[in-house]
Design an enzyme around this catalytic site. Structure first.
Site, PDB file in Angstrom:
ATOM      1  N   HIS A  23       9.400  -1.256   8.212  1.00  0.00           N
ATOM      2  CA  HIS A  23      10.319  -0.100   8.207  1.00  0.00           C
ATOM      3  C   HIS A  23      10.077   0.872   9.376  1.00  0.00           C
ATOM      4  O   HIS A  23       9.958   2.079   9.219  1.00  0.00           O
ATOM      5  CB  HIS A  23      10.410   0.596   6.851  1.00  0.00           C
ATOM      6  CG  HIS A  23       9.163   1.226   6.268  1.00  0.00           C
ATOM      7  ND1 HIS A  23       8.254   1.947   7.002  1.00  0.00           N
ATOM      8  CD2 HIS A  23       8.712   1.270   4.992  1.00  0.00           C
ATOM      9  CE1 HIS A  23       7.308   2.401   6.204  1.00  0.00           C
ATOM     10  NE2 HIS A  23       7.561   1.990   4.983  1.00  0.00           N
ATOM     11  N   HIS A  77       2.244   1.083  -7.692  1.00  0.00           N
ATOM     12  CA  HIS A  77       3.105   1.715  -6.688  1.00  0.00           C
ATOM     13  C   HIS A  77       4.440   0.966  -6.698  1.00  0.00           C
ATOM     14  O   HIS A  77       4.446  -0.278  -6.674  1.00  0.00           O
ATOM     15  CB  HIS A  77       2.402   1.589  -5.328  1.00  0.00           C
ATOM     16  CG  HIS A  77       3.071   2.238  -4.171  1.00  0.00           C
ATOM     17  ND1 HIS A  77       4.041   3.214  -4.292  1.00  0.00           N
ATOM     18  CD2 HIS A  77       2.915   2.054  -2.824  1.00  0.00           C
ATOM     19  CE1 HIS A  77       4.431   3.601  -3.083  1.00  0.00           C
ATOM     20  NE2 HIS A  77       3.774   2.905  -2.178  1.00  0.00           N
ATOM     21  N   GLU A  79       6.875   0.972  -4.407  1.00  0.00           N
ATOM     22  CA  GLU A  79       7.531   0.650  -3.136  1.00  0.00           C
ATOM     23  C   GLU A  79       7.762  -0.869  -3.059  1.00  0.00           C
ATOM     24  O   GLU A  79       6.920  -1.661  -3.513  1.00  0.00           O
ATOM     25  CB  GLU A  79       6.693   1.148  -1.946  1.00  0.00           C
ATOM     26  CG  GLU A  79       7.499   1.092  -0.658  1.00  0.00           C
ATOM     27  CD  GLU A  79       6.929   1.933   0.497  1.00  0.00           C
ATOM     28  OE1 GLU A  79       5.817   2.490   0.371  1.00  0.00           O
ATOM     29  OE2 GLU A  79       7.636   2.024   1.522  1.00  0.00           O
ATOM     30  N   ASP A  81       7.402  -3.243  -1.008  1.00  0.00           N
ATOM     31  CA  ASP A  81       6.437  -4.198  -0.452  1.00  0.00           C
ATOM     32  C   ASP A  81       5.467  -4.702  -1.519  1.00  0.00           C
ATOM     33  O   ASP A  81       4.811  -5.734  -1.337  1.00  0.00           O
ATOM     34  CB  ASP A  81       5.686  -3.638   0.767  1.00  0.00           C
ATOM     35  CG  ASP A  81       5.069  -2.279   0.538  1.00  0.00           C
ATOM     36  OD1 ASP A  81       5.608  -1.500  -0.270  1.00  0.00           O
ATOM     37  OD2 ASP A  81       4.048  -1.969   1.173  1.00  0.00           O
ATOM     38  N   HIS A 144       0.885   6.745  -2.194  1.00  0.00           N
ATOM     39  CA  HIS A 144       1.733   7.233  -1.133  1.00  0.00           C
ATOM     40  C   HIS A 144       3.037   7.827  -1.635  1.00  0.00           C
ATOM     41  O   HIS A 144       3.680   8.617  -0.954  1.00  0.00           O
ATOM     42  CB  HIS A 144       1.945   6.024  -0.187  1.00  0.00           C
ATOM     43  CG  HIS A 144       3.099   5.947   0.689  1.00  0.00           C
ATOM     44  ND1 HIS A 144       3.833   4.811   0.911  1.00  0.00           N
ATOM     45  CD2 HIS A 144       3.672   6.908   1.463  1.00  0.00           C
ATOM     46  CE1 HIS A 144       4.788   5.030   1.766  1.00  0.00           C
ATOM     47  NE2 HIS A 144       4.722   6.279   2.121  1.00  0.00           N
ATOM     48  N   ASP A 163      -2.084   1.685  -1.669  1.00  0.00           N
ATOM     49  CA  ASP A 163      -1.965   1.881  -0.217  1.00  0.00           C
ATOM     50  C   ASP A 163      -3.214   2.531   0.403  1.00  0.00           C
ATOM     51  O   ASP A 163      -3.524   2.304   1.582  1.00  0.00           O
ATOM     52  CB  ASP A 163      -0.762   2.777   0.113  1.00  0.00           C
ATOM     53  CG  ASP A 163       0.563   2.021   0.105  1.00  0.00           C
ATOM     54  OD1 ASP A 163       0.557   0.779   0.018  1.00  0.00           O
ATOM     55  OD2 ASP A 163       1.608   2.687   0.180  1.00  0.00           O
ATOM     56  N   TYR A 191      -2.832   3.009  10.077  1.00  0.00           N
ATOM     57  CA  TYR A 191      -2.166   3.037   8.765  1.00  0.00           C
ATOM     58  C   TYR A 191      -2.171   4.461   8.203  1.00  0.00           C
ATOM     59  O   TYR A 191      -1.142   4.983   7.756  1.00  0.00           O
ATOM     60  CB  TYR A 191      -2.874   2.082   7.808  1.00  0.00           C
ATOM     61  CG  TYR A 191      -2.111   1.875   6.525  1.00  0.00           C
ATOM     62  CD1 TYR A 191      -1.203   0.832   6.406  1.00  0.00           C
ATOM     63  CD2 TYR A 191      -2.272   2.737   5.445  1.00  0.00           C
ATOM     64  CE1 TYR A 191      -0.478   0.657   5.245  1.00  0.00           C
ATOM     65  CE2 TYR A 191      -1.556   2.573   4.285  1.00  0.00           C
ATOM     66  CZ  TYR A 191      -0.659   1.528   4.190  1.00  0.00           C
ATOM     67  OH  TYR A 191       0.065   1.371   3.034  1.00  0.00           O
ATOM     68  N   HIS A 222      -3.097  -3.537   1.106  1.00  0.00           N
ATOM     69  CA  HIS A 222      -2.871  -4.134   2.426  1.00  0.00           C
ATOM     70  C   HIS A 222      -4.217  -4.327   3.123  1.00  0.00           C
ATOM     71  O   HIS A 222      -5.071  -3.447   3.073  1.00  0.00           O
ATOM     72  CB  HIS A 222      -2.033  -3.209   3.331  1.00  0.00           C
ATOM     73  CG  HIS A 222      -0.674  -2.873   2.806  1.00  0.00           C
ATOM     74  ND1 HIS A 222       0.383  -3.742   2.823  1.00  0.00           N
ATOM     75  CD2 HIS A 222      -0.193  -1.720   2.260  1.00  0.00           C
ATOM     76  CE1 HIS A 222       1.462  -3.158   2.319  1.00  0.00           C
ATOM     77  NE2 HIS A 222       1.133  -1.932   1.963  1.00  0.00           N
TER      78      HIS A 222
HETATM   79 FE1  FEO Z   1       3.719   2.613   0.095  1.00  0.00          FE
HETATM   80 FE2  FEO Z   1       2.422  -0.512   0.735  1.00  0.00          FE
HETATM   81  O1  FEO Z   1       3.656   0.721   0.083  1.00  0.00           O
END
Ligand code: FEO
Length: 396
Positions: A23, A77, A79, A81, A144, A163, A191, A222
């Protein structure tokens, strides 16, 4: 590839070697979407992956346990991903229950048709028994997103940190000590700067709460899992959330006919004449917003330059400053500079951006009509010294 964190606890995610645009974040080293499977009397999957990689996740899980045996999907989370593959997981794992906080339930309802999904809503301090092991939860709003949450397994001393402490970093190995630490730390810093710089306060609060936990492993969503360098990443986060500044001068510019570039180089010359400072120079059009967000994170002073184009700054610089305006790099000092022709505007508009980001403006904009001559370049060198001296003061 070793994917076992501890006996009965495995990584089952997806390594995204080729992603280069997350993104708008330039992920030059790829990424990973980490999911973890805990096999006990109850079986829990911690977080999922991006929607296109659902089958890889399910293949990893089914290699360890039949899919119908998975009892819980903990969502730290919402989001996409991490949450994008939830519908596929629910379809493949009949009877699975989603474990998340109330804000996450709300976000999932907004993202998906959750009709028929089964939820167990948890909050900070709640615990879920899996048998010999348990999971406890800590809501971490804005780390996040508002619904974000940490999950902790006290019996295994593993913190699933979502995250936080993550890196967009694709690798053949899963653990920090199996990968080059300078690269991992560079990606962790990138990051932090690009994803959560804005949320320093909530992160600082969470770090305080998490510091009471006994931790062997930090397993983010991640990048690599922290096991040998936990203190290093925690110390780095402590610096970043406290707006630690290096004795570092950052000069960024755009240019049309090299007038603003000459000014930038004279600023750098002036800054370099002061011992003890690190000076960094970037043309925004041969760099990118991801790199420049990382560069500003620990800079003490910043000069931002653009020639006037159509009575305002040039568009690549506007993109960087718009990004910074959102990320809000804190406690920086600096000023605007640039050339103009028959109409001014760039330096004025850059200065307004810097005011909006709450920079301490240490001098008026430095401007020249068309081409800088010796006296303007001398003034630039003096302004560069000012940047360096201020950087030393702010970082001491
Ligand atoms: Fe805020 Fe890895 O998503």
């Amino acid at each position: 590839m070793n994917t076992t964190l501890k006996e009965g606890v495995d990584w089952v995610g997806y390594v995204d070697w080729t992603v280069r645009d997350f993104h708008g974040y330039f992920t030059n080293r790829g990424s990973s979407y980490n999911s973890y499977l805990i096999r006990d009397e109850k079986v829990a999957l911690i977080d999922a992956v991006k929607a296109p990689y659902a089958q890889v996740l399910l293949d990893h899980v089914s290699a360890l346990v039949p899919l119908e045996k998975v009892d819980y999907l903990v969502i730290n989370h919402a989001e996409p991903d991490h949450a994008g593959s939830i519908p596929a997981v629910i379809q493949a794992c009949p009877g699975i229950e989603i474990v998340c906080d109330a804000r996450c339930r709300d976000a999932l309802d907004a993202h998906f048709d959750t009709t028929g999904w089964t939820f167990k809503i948890v909050g900070s301090g709640d615990s879920l028994s899996l048998g010999k092991r348990s999971l406890s939860f800590l809501e971490t709003p804005m780390v996040h997103w508002p619904e974000s949450m940490f999950t902790y397994c006290p019996e295994e001393k593993i913190l699933f940190s979502m995250d936080a402490f993550g890196q967009h970093y694709a690798s053949a190995h899963r653990f920090d000590d199996e990968e080059p630490m300078d690269v991992v730390m560079e990606e962790a810093k990138t990051y932090y700067a690009n994803i959560v710089m804005l949320y320093a306060k909530p992160i600082a609060r969470v770090l305080g709460q998490a510091s009471e936990l006994d931790i062997d492993l930090i397993a983010p969503s991640h990048g690599v899992i922290w096991r040998s360098h936990i203190d290093r990443i925690k110390d780095a986060y402590a610096k970043w959330v406290s707006h630690h500044k290096e004795p570092k001068v950052l000069v960024i510019y755009d240019t049309m006919w090299q007038s603003t570039e000459k000014m930038a180089q004279a600023l750098v010359d002036g800054a370099l004449s002061v011992p003890g400072v690190n000076v960094r120079l970037f043309n925004v059009r041969s760099s990118n917003v991801t790199i420049l967000a990382t560069e500003v994170l620990d800079a003490a002073t910043v000069a931002v330059g653009s020639p006037t184009l159509n009575q305002t700054l040039m568009p690549a610089m506007a993109a960087v400053l718009t990004y910074w305006k959102g990320l809000k790099p804190a406690e920086k000092a600096g000023f605007a500079f640039g050339s103009y022709g028959w109409a001014q505007g760039a330096a004025r508009d850059i200065e307004q951006y810097l005011k909006d980001i709450k920079f301490d403006l240490i001098r008026e904009p430095l401007q020249v009509r068309f081409v800088p001559k010796k006296e303007t370049l001398d003034e630039c060198r003096e302004a560069g010294k000012l940047l360096a001296e201020k950087a030393l003061e702010l970082s001491s």
